[in-house]
Design a protein around this motif. Structure first.
Motif, short mmCIF file in Angstrom:
data_model
loop_
_atom_site.label_atom_id
_atom_site.label_comp_id
_atom_site.label_asym_id
_atom_site.label_seq_id
_atom_site.Cartn_x
_atom_site.Cartn_y
_atom_site.Cartn_z
N ALA A 44 0.84 -1.20 0.00
CA ALA A 44 0.00 0.00 0.00
C ALA A 44 0.87 1.25 0.00
CB ALA A 44 -0.93 0.00 1.22
N ARG A 45 1.94 1.24 0.78
CA ARG A 45 2.87 2.38 0.81
C ARG A 45 3.49 2.60 -0.56
NH1 ARG A 45 7.83 1.32 4.57
NH2 ARG A 45 8.14 -0.18 2.89
N ALA A 46 3.82 1.52 -1.25
CA ALA A 46 4.42 1.63 -2.58
C ALA A 46 3.43 2.19 -3.60
CB ALA A 46 4.93 0.26 -3.02
N LEU A 47 2.14 1.98 -3.35
CA LEU A 47 1.11 2.40 -4.32
C LEU A 47 0.62 3.82 -4.10
CD1 LEU A 47 -1.14 -0.80 -4.30
CD2 LEU A 47 0.32 -0.04 -6.17
N VAL A 48 0.89 4.38 -2.93
CA VAL A 48 0.17 5.58 -2.51
C VAL A 48 0.44 6.78 -3.41
CG1 VAL A 48 1.86 6.54 -0.86
CG2 VAL A 48 -0.63 6.78 -0.44
N ASN A 49 1.61 6.86 -4.03
CA ASN A 49 1.92 7.97 -4.93
C ASN A 49 1.54 7.67 -6.38
OD1 ASN A 49 2.82 9.93 -3.14
ND2 ASN A 49 4.96 9.24 -3.22
N GLU A 50 0.79 6.59 -6.58
CA GLU A 50 0.30 6.20 -7.90
C GLU A 50 1.45 6.12 -8.91
OE1 GLU A 50 -2.69 9.14 -8.65
OE2 GLU A 50 -4.07 8.31 -7.17
N PRO A 51 2.43 5.25 -8.65
CA PRO A 51 3.62 5.17 -9.50
C PRO A 51 3.33 4.54 -10.85
CG PRO A 51 3.63 3.38 -7.92
CD PRO A 51 2.46 4.25 -7.55
N ALA A 52 4.24 4.79 -11.80
CA ALA A 52 4.13 4.15 -13.11
C ALA A 52 4.49 2.68 -13.03
CB ALA A 52 5.05 4.86 -14.11
N VAL A 53 5.41 2.34 -12.10
CA VAL A 53 5.89 0.96 -11.98
C VAL A 53 6.02 0.60 -10.51
CG1 VAL A 53 7.73 -0.68 -12.56
CG2 VAL A 53 7.20 1.18 -14.13
N LEU A 54 5.59 -0.61 -10.18
CA LEU A 54 5.80 -1.18 -8.85
C LEU A 54 6.96 -2.16 -8.93
CD1 LEU A 54 4.56 -1.23 -5.96
CD2 LEU A 54 3.21 -3.19 -6.71
N LEU A 55 8.01 -1.92 -8.13
CA LEU A 55 9.19 -2.79 -8.11
C LEU A 55 9.19 -3.59 -6.82
CD1 LEU A 55 11.95 -0.29 -9.34
CD2 LEU A 55 10.65 -1.94 -10.70
N ALA A 56 9.31 -4.90 -6.95
CA ALA A 56 9.29 -5.79 -5.79
C ALA A 56 10.55 -6.63 -5.76
CB ALA A 56 8.06 -6.70 -5.85
N ASP A 57 11.30 -6.51 -4.67
CA ASP A 57 12.58 -7.22 -4.53
C ASP A 57 12.42 -8.37 -3.54
OD1 ASP A 57 15.19 -8.03 -4.51
OD2 ASP A 57 16.02 -6.15 -3.75
N GLU A 58 12.31 -9.60 -4.05
CA GLU A 58 12.11 -10.80 -3.22
C GLU A 58 11.00 -10.57 -2.20
OE1 GLU A 58 13.57 -13.55 -3.90
OE2 GLU A 58 15.51 -13.15 -4.80
N PRO A 59 9.81 -10.17 -2.65
CA PRO A 59 8.76 -9.75 -1.71
C PRO A 59 8.21 -10.85 -0.83
CG PRO A 59 7.86 -9.95 -3.91
CD PRO A 59 9.35 -10.12 -4.04
N THR A 60 8.46 -12.11 -1.17
CA THR A 60 7.94 -13.22 -0.36
C THR A 60 9.06 -13.94 0.40
OG1 THR A 60 8.10 -14.79 -2.20
CG2 THR A 60 6.04 -13.57 -1.98
N GLY A 61 10.26 -13.38 0.38
CA GLY A 61 11.41 -14.07 0.96
C GLY A 61 11.30 -14.34 2.44
N ASN A 62 10.52 -13.54 3.17
CA ASN A 62 10.38 -13.72 4.62
C ASN A 62 9.05 -14.36 5.02
OD1 ASN A 62 12.87 -12.64 5.19
ND2 ASN A 62 12.12 -10.59 5.66
N LEU A 63 8.34 -14.92 4.04
CA LEU A 63 6.99 -15.39 4.31
C LEU A 63 6.86 -16.90 4.09
CD1 LEU A 63 5.09 -12.54 2.42
CD2 LEU A 63 5.64 -12.64 4.86
N ASP A 64 5.91 -17.51 4.80
CA ASP A 64 5.65 -18.94 4.59
C ASP A 64 4.91 -19.14 3.27
OD1 ASP A 64 2.69 -18.87 5.02
OD2 ASP A 64 3.26 -18.32 7.05
N THR A 65 4.72 -20.41 2.89
CA THR A 65 4.16 -20.73 1.58
C THR A 65 2.77 -20.14 1.39
OG1 THR A 65 5.42 -22.78 1.46
CG2 THR A 65 3.48 -22.60 0.03
N HIS A 66 1.88 -20.35 2.36
CA HIS A 66 0.50 -19.87 2.22
C HIS A 66 0.46 -18.35 2.12
CE1 HIS A 66 -3.74 -19.11 3.19
NE2 HIS A 66 -3.98 -20.37 2.83
N THR A 67 1.21 -17.68 2.98
CA THR A 67 1.23 -16.22 2.96
C THR A 67 1.86 -15.70 1.68
OG1 THR A 67 1.44 -16.25 5.38
CG2 THR A 67 1.87 -14.16 4.27
#
Length: 253
Positions: free
Chosen positions: A158-181
């Motif tokens: 949500a923080r990444a989206l708040v300025n309505e960017p042209a591109v959303l960049l995600a760097d290993e966004p699930t690296g700290n999460l379990d499989t289901h999450t």
């Protein structure tokens, strides 16, 4: 239509003592608005360096990079910071939330660094809309330590989206999460992409990359494969499968 990201023969060379390290070697890449792209590769492949260039965190040694029509290759640090805040949203593996502020205040933070300087009420409304987009409007007043890992990552999105960017960049966004999450978070990205948001994600996990629409694979600083995803996974269907497996385990004697 012009690509939202356009790299032309981009290279990046670092000096490590007397040794030159060619992290990126003559990469040309175009990403259109509305794509969902995974940049993949093993450690040392150059994917993180390429992401830093795309994210305007670093400048290429050679070549040109156009972001949403603007050539950012030669911009100085302040100019890069300005276009980064206006055109890009970042999601990191470690969430990077401020621990002593609420989810709402964390989402409001990027708006404090824009030139628009929205009134406080308008900032609050926009931040609440961003939290609603990721399904966390009811957690706006909660602090990070009151949220699960998946909820913290949703706040970061949500923080990444708040300025309505042209591109959303995600760097290993699930690296700290379990499989289901992790699948839940990929579902959020798929929903955002379905709304037309361009997403570029760095990952080394093949199962996570399977939720994107295009794979760009790097090795030794070069792109060795660039292809559409076949048999793409749909997060909602995968969550149903995981839930069914979980119920079957619970019911087993």
């Amino acid at each position: 239509m012009n690509p939202v990201i356009q790299l032309a023969d981009v290279s990046k060379t670092y000096q490590a003592g007397e040794v030159e390290v060619r992290a990126v070697r003559g990469v040309s890449l175009e990403i259109q608005a509305g794509e969902f792209v995974a940049i993949m590769g093993s450690s040392g492949s150059g994917k993180s360096t390429l992401m830093n260039i795309i994210g305007c965190l670093d400048r290429p040694t050679n070549g040109h990079y156009r972001l949403d029509g603007v050539d950012v290759s030669g911009l100085d640090r302040d100019a890069r910071a300005d276009i980064r805040n206006r055109k890009l949203g970042f999601v990191f593996q470690g969430f990077n939330l401020l621990s002593r502020t609420s989810a709402l205040e964390n989402v409001e933070l990027p708006m404090l660094y824009t030139h628009d300087h929205l009134p406080a009420a308008a900032q609050r409304d926009r931040a609440l809309r961003a939290l609603e987009t990721v399904g966390l409007a009811d957690r706006a007043g909660h602090h990070p330590n009151q949220l699960s890992g998946g909820q913290q990552q949703r706040v970061a999105i949500a923080r990444a989206l708040v300025n309505e960017p042209a591109v959303l960049l995600a760097d290993e966004p699930t690296g700290n999460l379990d499989t289901h999450t992790s699948v839940e978070i990929m579902g959020v990205f798929q929903q955002l992409n379905d709304r037309g948001i361009t997403i570029v994600m760095v990952t080394h996990e093949l199962d996570i990359a399977a939720y994107t629409k295009r794979h760009v694979v790097m090795r030794d600083g070069q792109i060795v494969r660039d292809e559409p995803v076949r048999n793409r996974l749909v997060a909602q269907a995968e969550l149903q499968r995981l839930n069914q497996e979980h119920k079957a385990v619970q019911l087993a004697p």
